[in-house]
Motif scaffolding. Sequence first.
Motif, PDB file in Angstrom:
ATOM      1  N   THR A  18      -4.903  43.349  85.307  1.00 26.91           N
ATOM      2  CA  THR A  18      -3.617  42.129  85.630  1.00 26.91           C
ATOM      3  C   THR A  18      -2.372  43.145  85.135  1.00 26.91           C
ATOM      4  N   ARG A  19      -2.302  43.914  83.971  1.00 26.43           N
ATOM      5  CA  ARG A  19      -1.296  44.781  83.585  1.00 26.43           C
ATOM      6  C   ARG A  19      -0.867  45.577  84.629  1.00 26.43           C
ATOM      7  N   LYS A  20      -1.929  46.240  85.121  1.00 20.15           N
ATOM      8  CA  LYS A  20      -1.519  47.102  86.302  1.00 20.15           C
ATOM      9  C   LYS A  20      -0.989  46.540  87.670  1.00 20.15           C
ATOM     10  N   GLU A  21      -1.508  45.643  88.063  1.00 24.36           N
ATOM     11  CA  GLU A  21      -1.028  44.715  88.994  1.00 24.36           C
ATOM     12  C   GLU A  21       0.506  44.251  88.871  1.00 24.36           C
ATOM     13  N   SER A  22       0.884  43.766  87.665  1.00 23.23           N
ATOM     14  CA  SER A  22       2.235  43.247  87.070  1.00 23.23           C
ATOM     15  C   SER A  22       3.108  44.541  87.219  1.00 23.23           C
ATOM     16  N   ILE A  23       2.681  45.740  86.827  1.00 22.74           N
ATOM     17  CA  ILE A  23       3.626  46.801  86.829  1.00 22.74           C
ATOM     18  C   ILE A  23       3.794  47.044  88.486  1.00 22.74           C
ATOM     19  N   GLN A  24       2.897  47.101  89.304  1.00 18.07           N
ATOM     20  CA  GLN A  24       3.075  47.507  90.635  1.00 18.07           C
ATOM     21  C   GLN A  24       3.834  46.375  91.161  1.00 18.07           C
ATOM     22  N   ILE A  25       3.838  45.204  90.934  1.00 22.07           N
ATOM     23  CA  ILE A  25       4.898  44.463  91.498  1.00 22.07           C
ATOM     24  C   ILE A  25       6.406  44.500  91.042  1.00 22.07           C
ATOM     25  N   LEU A  26       6.364  44.936  89.684  1.00 17.23           N
ATOM     26  CA  LEU A  26       7.811  45.083  89.330  1.00 17.23           C
ATOM     27  C   LEU A  26       8.410  46.390  90.275  1.00 17.23           C
ATOM     28  N   ARG A  27       7.476  47.220  90.516  1.00 14.37           N
ATOM     29  CA  ARG A  27       8.012  48.605  90.915  1.00 14.37           C
ATOM     30  C   ARG A  27       7.853  48.254  92.702  1.00 14.37           C
ATOM     31  N   ASP A  28       7.481  47.269  93.082  1.00 21.62           N
ATOM     32  CA  ASP A  28       7.536  47.012  94.358  1.00 21.62           C
ATOM     33  C   ASP A  28       8.727  45.930  94.806  1.00 21.62           C
ATOM     34  N   PRO A  29       9.788  46.321  95.386  1.00 23.51           N
ATOM     35  CA  PRO A  29      10.679  45.313  95.496  1.00 23.51           C
ATOM     36  C   PRO A  29      10.489  44.349  96.594  1.00 23.51           C
ATOM     37  N   SER A  30       9.593  44.542  97.397  1.00 20.52           N
ATOM     38  CA  SER A  30       9.174  43.446  98.573  1.00 20.52           C
ATOM     39  C   SER A  30       8.580  42.371  98.119  1.00 20.52           C
ATOM     40  N   SER A  31       7.820  42.345  97.214  1.00 15.21           N
ATOM     41  CA  SER A  31       7.095  41.088  96.240  1.00 15.21           C
ATOM     42  C   SER A  31       8.369  40.447  95.493  1.00 15.21           C
ATOM     43  N   LEU A  32       9.194  40.928  94.833  1.00 21.95           N
ATOM     44  CA  LEU A  32      10.452  40.368  94.310  1.00 21.95           C
ATOM     45  C   LEU A  32      11.177  39.659  95.307  1.00 21.95           C
ATOM     46  N   SER A 229      -7.838  39.227  88.597  1.00 28.35           N
ATOM     47  CA  SER A 229      -6.780  40.060  87.970  1.00 28.35           C
ATOM     48  C   SER A 229      -5.694  40.144  89.196  1.00 28.35           C
ATOM     49  N   LYS A 230      -5.891  40.371  90.131  1.00 26.62           N
ATOM     50  CA  LYS A 230      -4.734  40.555  91.224  1.00 26.62           C
ATOM     51  C   LYS A 230      -3.887  39.111  91.485  1.00 26.62           C
ATOM     52  N   LEU A 231      -4.723  38.186  91.286  1.00 27.50           N
ATOM     53  CA  LEU A 231      -4.036  36.850  91.706  1.00 27.50           C
ATOM     54  C   LEU A 231      -3.336  36.330  90.418  1.00 27.50           C
ATOM     55  N   LEU A 232      -3.649  36.476  89.108  1.00 29.22           N
ATOM     56  CA  LEU A 232      -2.867  36.102  87.980  1.00 29.22           C
ATOM     57  C   LEU A 232      -1.205  36.538  88.159  1.00 29.22           C
ATOM     58  N   PRO A 233      -0.869  37.709  88.383  1.00 25.92           N
ATOM     59  CA  PRO A 233       0.738  37.724  88.395  1.00 25.92           C
ATOM     60  C   PRO A 233       1.245  37.010  89.621  1.00 25.92           C
ATOM     61  N   TYR A 234       0.453  36.926  90.624  1.00 24.40           N
ATOM     62  CA  TYR A 234       1.155  36.247  91.888  1.00 24.40           C
ATOM     63  C   TYR A 234       1.145  34.689  91.534  1.00 24.40           C
ATOM     64  N   PHE A 235       0.141  34.259  90.768  1.00 24.63           N
ATOM     65  CA  PHE A 235       0.312  32.783  90.376  1.00 24.63           C
ATOM     66  C   PHE A 235       1.533  32.474  89.741  1.00 24.63           C
ATOM     67  N   ALA A 236       1.722  33.613  88.511  1.00 21.52           N
ATOM     68  CA  ALA A 236       3.095  33.333  87.750  1.00 21.52           C
ATOM     69  C   ALA A 236       4.162  33.581  88.647  1.00 21.52           C
ATOM     70  N   LEU A 237       4.407  34.504  89.609  1.00 26.39           N
ATOM     71  CA  LEU A 237       5.538  34.447  90.477  1.00 26.39           C
ATOM     72  C   LEU A 237       5.827  33.385  91.252  1.00 26.39           C
ATOM     73  N   GLY A 238       4.652  32.691  91.755  1.00 31.31           N
ATOM     74  CA  GLY A 238       4.741  31.527  92.762  1.00 31.31           C
ATOM     75  C   GLY A 238       5.257  30.406  91.745  1.00 31.31           C
ATOM     76  N   LEU A 239       4.631  30.109  90.636  1.00 32.78           N
ATOM     77  CA  LEU A 239       5.032  29.027  89.918  1.00 32.78           C
ATOM     78  C   LEU A 239       6.592  29.173  89.385  1.00 32.78           C
ATOM     79  N   ILE A 240       6.843  30.479  89.156  1.00 33.70           N
ATOM     80  CA  ILE A 240       8.633  30.515  88.920  1.00 33.70           C
ATOM     81  C   ILE A 240       9.370  30.194  90.094  1.00 33.70           C
ATOM     82  N   ALA A 241       8.803  30.693  91.067  1.00 37.41           N
ATOM     83  CA  ALA A 241       9.511  30.579  92.323  1.00 37.41           C
ATOM     84  C   ALA A 241       9.728  28.765  92.543  1.00 37.41           C
TER      85      ALA A 241
END
Length: 377
Positions: A18-32, A229-241
Amino acid sequence: MSRVSKTAVLLRRMAALTRKESIQILRDPSSLVIAFVLPPILLFLFAFAVSLDVKHVPFAVVLEGNGVKAHSLAAAYSATPYLDVVPVRDRRIGRELLTRGVVDGFVVIPQDFDERVLNQVPGAAIQVITDGSKPNSANFTAAYAEGVFQIWLRGEAGAAVAPRIDQRQRVWFNPELESRRVLLPGAIAIVMTMIGTLLTSLVVAREWERGTMEALMSTPPSMLEIIISKLLPYFALGLIATLGCVLMAVFLFSVPLQGSLIAVLLLSSVFLVPALGQGLLISTLAKNQFVAAQAAIFSGFMPAFLLSGFIYEIDSMPTLVQWITQVVPARYFVSSLQTVFLTGDVWAQFRWDMFAMLCVGALFFSITLANSHKRLD
């Protein structure tokens, strides 16, 4: 190894992934961009481009008579904010304006209008004509024109004739009849359907394109651990959005929230299960990000927009299509959000909607797991 030790190892592995996927999201502007830029833009478009309110309708008033009451009725039409009146003297001019599309309708006040009203002559005192090529606008325009006439008649009658029944109209949940108060909660569901599906549709496909999926498959975690593990960071992103969209609707577009924020967050959390599950299923089947994105937009946005009840009422759809809507998660989310915004916390409805969304989400995850194996073929 004891069961406690196995559980601890499992949790450490999932936390690392999950930490690895979160770091990858932060480094990927398209997801943000998808999570935090696209939702406000889409909500702005829905707020200002989609409206069921018909105001300032171009409308011609053909005043053929010169009587006092005829002029009084013409003035009543000019005073309503729903009609932008174009005064003319000949019905042929009104017909020409309607044909050319300058106006959406016109009313004819005939020469003998005063005589008909004073003598209470039976039959139509006025004639209302609208453009049938625009059915929705035609119905609203005709209703406005007839409403103005009825109000004018009651004003002319005054207290001379006491009504036997005092009729008073009351509208619940949306007293001002503003379509924005109904459409914006539904728009949040449509936006988050596309965002949630689009976010996760690129997850596994991106790993295949970058060549990192082979390395991931060689690690001890199972496919279920990898998926969660891949879904948890995107779940947090979706909830914040989703929370950001709700706050925009309340504070920026002045849509009242009758229910609680806890109910909104709970409904949103449950809705993200099928939304993210659908995107993950697409990502598993399509090993190309472009194909996955196109499939997410087509299978997520289109059914949510057309089959959720957001614009078109489900009860008016053919029976077969109504059955199809049962597997569209946005159908339940649109209904729940409209209820929590306009009515309040109606948990009897929320429980059923959340159960239905979880069932659809379980179906998506089951198909995803069935098609996910730790092998390269």
